[in-house]
Design an enzyme around this catalytic site. Structure first.
Site, PDB file in Angstrom:
ATOM      1  N   ASP A  27       0.604  -1.538   0.155  1.00  0.00           N
ATOM      2  CA  ASP A  27      -0.648   0.077   0.186  1.00  0.00           C
ATOM      3  C   ASP A  27       0.880   0.858  -0.144  1.00  0.00           C
ATOM      4  O   ASP A  27       1.687   1.182   0.670  1.00  0.00           O
ATOM      5  CB  ASP A  27      -0.790  -0.211   1.367  1.00  0.00           C
ATOM      6  CG  ASP A  27      -2.264   1.102   1.106  1.00  0.00           C
ATOM      7  OD1 ASP A  27      -2.196   1.352  -0.382  1.00  0.00           O
ATOM      8  OD2 ASP A  27      -2.539   1.372   2.091  1.00  0.00           O
ATOM      9  N   HIS A  72      -3.499  14.384   0.317  1.00  0.00           N
ATOM     10  CA  HIS A  72      -3.651  13.132   1.464  1.00  0.00           C
ATOM     11  C   HIS A  72      -2.749  13.030   2.922  1.00  0.00           C
ATOM     12  O   HIS A  72      -2.620  13.780   3.698  1.00  0.00           O
ATOM     13  CB  HIS A  72      -4.159  11.765   1.152  1.00  0.00           C
ATOM     14  CG  HIS A  72      -4.121  10.807   2.329  1.00  0.00           C
ATOM     15  ND1 HIS A  72      -5.106  10.861   3.659  1.00  0.00           N
ATOM     16  CD2 HIS A  72      -3.187  10.219   2.487  1.00  0.00           C
ATOM     17  CE1 HIS A  72      -5.073   9.596   3.591  1.00  0.00           C
ATOM     18  NE2 HIS A  72      -3.889   9.420   3.551  1.00  0.00           N
ATOM     19  N   GLU A  86     -11.025   3.909   2.747  1.00  0.00           N
ATOM     20  CA  GLU A  86      -9.606   5.169   2.092  1.00  0.00           C
ATOM     21  C   GLU A  86     -10.001   4.850   0.764  1.00  0.00           C
ATOM     22  O   GLU A  86     -10.305   3.619   0.742  1.00  0.00           O
ATOM     23  CB  GLU A  86      -8.739   4.581   2.644  1.00  0.00           C
ATOM     24  CG  GLU A  86      -7.139   5.204   3.885  1.00  0.00           C
ATOM     25  CD  GLU A  86      -6.344   4.646   4.190  1.00  0.00           C
ATOM     26  OE1 GLU A  86      -5.955   4.351   3.459  1.00  0.00           O
ATOM     27  OE2 GLU A  86      -5.655   5.279   5.218  1.00  0.00           O
ATOM     28  N   GLU A 105      -8.788   4.417  -2.537  1.00  0.00           N
ATOM     29  CA  GLU A 105      -8.366   3.860  -3.006  1.00  0.00           C
ATOM     30  C   GLU A 105      -8.500   2.945  -4.249  1.00  0.00           C
ATOM     31  O   GLU A 105      -9.476   2.900  -4.856  1.00  0.00           O
ATOM     32  CB  GLU A 105      -6.776   3.029  -2.349  1.00  0.00           C
ATOM     33  CG  GLU A 105      -6.851   4.064  -1.244  1.00  0.00           C
ATOM     34  CD  GLU A 105      -5.891   3.171  -0.833  1.00  0.00           C
ATOM     35  OE1 GLU A 105      -5.022   2.540  -1.414  1.00  0.00           O
ATOM     36  OE2 GLU A 105      -5.090   3.207   0.702  1.00  0.00           O
ATOM     37  N   ASP A 159      -9.533   0.495   1.294  1.00  0.00           N
ATOM     38  CA  ASP A 159      -8.401  -0.184   2.759  1.00  0.00           C
ATOM     39  C   ASP A 159      -8.828   0.739   4.144  1.00  0.00           C
ATOM     40  O   ASP A 159      -8.396   1.137   4.662  1.00  0.00           O
ATOM     41  CB  ASP A 159      -7.224   0.618   2.151  1.00  0.00           C
ATOM     42  CG  ASP A 159      -5.782  -0.080   2.981  1.00  0.00           C
ATOM     43  OD1 ASP A 159      -5.902  -1.535   3.871  1.00  0.00           O
ATOM     44  OD2 ASP A 159      -5.015   0.229   3.490  1.00  0.00           O
ATOM     45  N   ARG A 181      -8.381   4.010  13.466  1.00  0.00           N
ATOM     46  CA  ARG A 181      -7.552   5.671  13.108  1.00  0.00           C
ATOM     47  C   ARG A 181      -6.586   5.528  14.690  1.00  0.00           C
ATOM     48  O   ARG A 181      -4.957   6.050  14.653  1.00  0.00           O
ATOM     49  CB  ARG A 181      -7.851   7.022  13.080  1.00  0.00           C
ATOM     50  CG  ARG A 181      -8.459   6.540  11.269  1.00  0.00           C
ATOM     51  CD  ARG A 181      -7.021   6.622  10.761  1.00  0.00           C
ATOM     52  NE  ARG A 181      -8.045   6.839   9.074  1.00  0.00           N
ATOM     53  CZ  ARG A 181      -7.312   6.451   7.675  1.00  0.00           C
ATOM     54  NH1 ARG A 181      -6.415   6.061   8.350  1.00  0.00           N
ATOM     55  NH2 ARG A 181      -7.529   7.409   6.926  1.00  0.00           N
ATOM     56  N   GLN A 217      -3.632   3.037  14.498  1.00  0.00           N
ATOM     57  CA  GLN A 217      -2.856   3.550  13.924  1.00  0.00           C
ATOM     58  C   GLN A 217      -1.712   4.824  14.796  1.00  0.00           C
ATOM     59  O   GLN A 217      -0.602   4.221  14.756  1.00  0.00           O
ATOM     60  CB  GLN A 217      -3.636   4.248  13.014  1.00  0.00           C
ATOM     61  CG  GLN A 217      -2.465   4.134  11.936  1.00  0.00           C
ATOM     62  CD  GLN A 217      -2.999   4.968  10.756  1.00  0.00           C
ATOM     63  OE1 GLN A 217      -4.334   5.052   9.929  1.00  0.00           O
ATOM     64  NE2 GLN A 217      -2.259   5.364   9.631  1.00  0.00           N
ATOM     65  N   LYS A 223      -5.005  -1.767   9.836  1.00  0.00           N
ATOM     66  CA  LYS A 223      -4.972  -1.818   9.193  1.00  0.00           C
ATOM     67  C   LYS A 223      -5.167  -3.213   8.354  1.00  0.00           C
ATOM     68  O   LYS A 223      -5.748  -3.294   7.066  1.00  0.00           O
ATOM     69  CB  LYS A 223      -3.557  -1.114   7.355  1.00  0.00           C
ATOM     70  CG  LYS A 223      -3.319  -0.216   7.882  1.00  0.00           C
ATOM     71  CD  LYS A 223      -4.100   0.598   7.107  1.00  0.00           C
ATOM     72  CE  LYS A 223      -3.831   2.391   7.032  1.00  0.00           C
ATOM     73  NZ  LYS A 223      -4.789   3.159   6.291  1.00  0.00           N
ATOM     74  N   THR A 240      -9.045  -4.800   3.415  1.00  0.00           N
ATOM     75  CA  THR A 240      -8.566  -4.309   2.552  1.00  0.00           C
ATOM     76  C   THR A 240     -10.016  -5.008   1.583  1.00  0.00           C
ATOM     77  O   THR A 240      -9.781  -6.294   1.119  1.00  0.00           O
ATOM     78  CB  THR A 240      -7.168  -4.412   2.142  1.00  0.00           C
ATOM     79  OG1 THR A 240      -6.471  -4.133   3.086  1.00  0.00           O
ATOM     80  CG2 THR A 240      -7.703  -3.678   1.262  1.00  0.00           C
ATOM     81  N   GLU A 280      -9.719  12.834   7.288  1.00  0.00           N
ATOM     82  CA  GLU A 280      -9.294  14.294   6.835  1.00  0.00           C
ATOM     83  C   GLU A 280     -11.160  15.365   6.660  1.00  0.00           C
ATOM     84  O   GLU A 280     -10.353  16.499   6.543  1.00  0.00           O
ATOM     85  CB  GLU A 280      -9.334  14.365   4.966  1.00  0.00           C
ATOM     86  CG  GLU A 280      -7.561  13.898   4.974  1.00  0.00           C
ATOM     87  CD  GLU A 280      -7.666  13.448   3.257  1.00  0.00           C
ATOM     88  OE1 GLU A 280      -7.084  14.420   2.788  1.00  0.00           O
ATOM     89  OE2 GLU A 280      -7.529  12.616   3.130  1.00  0.00           O
TER      90      GLU A 280
END
Length: 429
Positions: free
Chosen positions: A138, A145, A211, A213, A245, A249, A252, A265, A269, A376
């Protein structure tokens, strides 16, 4: 523009102008009919799936680059065997399928018995994970971002780490937890450290995120110790798919120093079931963002290597009946493109293998509404996202369903990726 991308082409299968799967697309996937049987490879055309294993048995897919192999390629539960054949074989098969599906081509159009055997309505099929994925990398390739997240963590003046503008940053993901669209995932457990707490605690994540992607799949790999030069990287890219993905948070935030994401993570996915070829995307190739400072020579592209792919995220909040669009972005915003990712991944001699997945990282844009994750959108949870039903979200709640979609808009047709969707289930007790 190749013959297979000519916007004037029409198939004998009806396809609406807003369908993701016109004759100019012809994405590949793996499916099982609801009537039963083994998994097999198919091509999406309109609302139908063309069963390539049937055409293979009938001898209708004979092309020079695939002949004499002594094995079936499409009566299989993954695309890997075909992916390993190389780009010329992919092009030849695409041209053959395009010819068979054209409105003025009789071999398939006029054989009623063959059509009944070879076509399966998409609604009557289960779409499976299309690739046996050996490794998953990844990347972190969106400047917007990286800047937005970095500003939250380190302030605007130190938003990007010193290496970010010089190389495509990445981490090694977990291939075993890559799942196909429609697979629901449970809220993960892990260690977190609440603000002002003296010690970490163990329990369900309170900050699950998505996320937005895209991912590329490797066709032929490279030998250990033999880098892939950037001008040849495209020969190793089988095609692209949508990727969500999922991220925890709070887990993380506690675990990522010093070695990066891990449990935050690897709990899941999601990818879309259809893989779109670079040939189908060729009319939509475009320039990416200007790279300043210029990358080192091994990362310099000598042709445009971005793609104009419109991307959306829709959120169906728990207890509601309709999804709402919360993000609109575009793959062309990506700072580091797929060819640069391949070249950097292998520059030290690392060997990629058929079926490997390389994802972009969150794709955010420069305009309002183009942030590709809730982290975000809500500035780390400080500014909740307001939904039409009056509820708000800082991060995902149990029962929330996230759907991502994307397409290239042509003249009267679309080259689409379908969708990748999944619901967040409650944590196990």
């Amino acid at each position: 523009m190749t013959d297979t991308t000519d916007p004037r082409l029409r198939s004998f299968i009806p396809v609406s102008p807003d369908s993701h799967f016109p004759i100019q697309n012809l994405p590949l996937g793996v499916f099982v009919p609801q009537t039963g049987g083994a998994p097999r490879v198919g091509v999406a055309i309109g609302d139908e799936i063309l069963d390539l294993s049937v055409l293979e048995r009938r001898g209708l897919l004979t092309v020079p680059t695939l002949s004499g192999r002594g094995q079936t390629l499409f009566d299989r539960d993954s695309l890997n065997a075909f992916m390993a054949c190389g780009r010329q074989a992919w092009r030849d098969l695409r041209a053959r399928i395009s010819l068979l599906l054209r409105h003025d081509a009789p071999p398939l159009r006029d054989d009623a018995a063959l059509r009944r055997e070879a076509f399966v309505p998409m609604r009557d099929a289960e779409l499976l994970l299309p690739v046996e994925i050996g490794d998953y990398t990844d990347f972190y390739s969106s400047r917007e971002h990286a800047s937005n997240v970095g500003a939250m963590l380190r302030g605007p003046e130190n938003a990007l780490m010193p290496n970010w503008l010089h190389l495509p940053v990445a981490y090694h993901g977990r291939a075993s937890s890559v799942v196909v669209s429609g697979t629901d995932l449970r809220r993960p457990h892990g260690q977190t450290k609440p603000e002002n707490a003296a010690a970490p605690i163990f329990g369900p994540s309170r900050s699950v995120d998505f996320e937005l992607e895209m991912g590329m799949f490797v066709g032929p790999g490279n030998a250990l110790g033999a880098p892939i030069e950037i001008d040849r990287a495209g020969e190793h890219i089988f095609g692209l798919a949508l990727v969500n993905d999922w991220s925890a948070r709070d887990i993380q935030k506690w675990e990522y120093v010093p070695l990066g994401p891990f449990l935050a993570k690897n709990f899941g996915t999601s990818i879309s079931p259809w893989i779109v070829s670079l040939e189908a995307l060729e009319p939509f190739r475009c320039a990416g963002p200007r790279q300043d400072p210029p990358p080192l020579p091994y990362l310099c592209c000598h042709r445009d290597a971005a793609y104009d792919i419109h991307l959306e995220v829709l959120l169906q909040a728990a207890g509601t009946n309709e999804p709402v669009r919360i993000c609109a972005s575009n793959l062309r915003y990506l700072y580091w493109n797929f060819c640069q990712q391949v070249a950097h991944h292998t520059c030290n001699g690392c060997n990629l293998r058929t079926g490997d997945l390389l994802a972009t990282g969150t794709i955010s844009g420069p305009t309002p509404g183009s942030s590709g994750c809730l982290l975000e959108m809500t500035t780390g949870g400080r500014n909740p996202l307001a939904l039409p039903n009056g509820s708000t979200r800082t991060f995902l709640e149990d029962g929330d369903r996230v759907t991502m979609t994307g397409w290239c808009q042509g003249d009267g047709y679309r080259i689409g990726f379908g969708e990748v969707t999944g619901t967040l289930l409650p944590a196990r007790s």
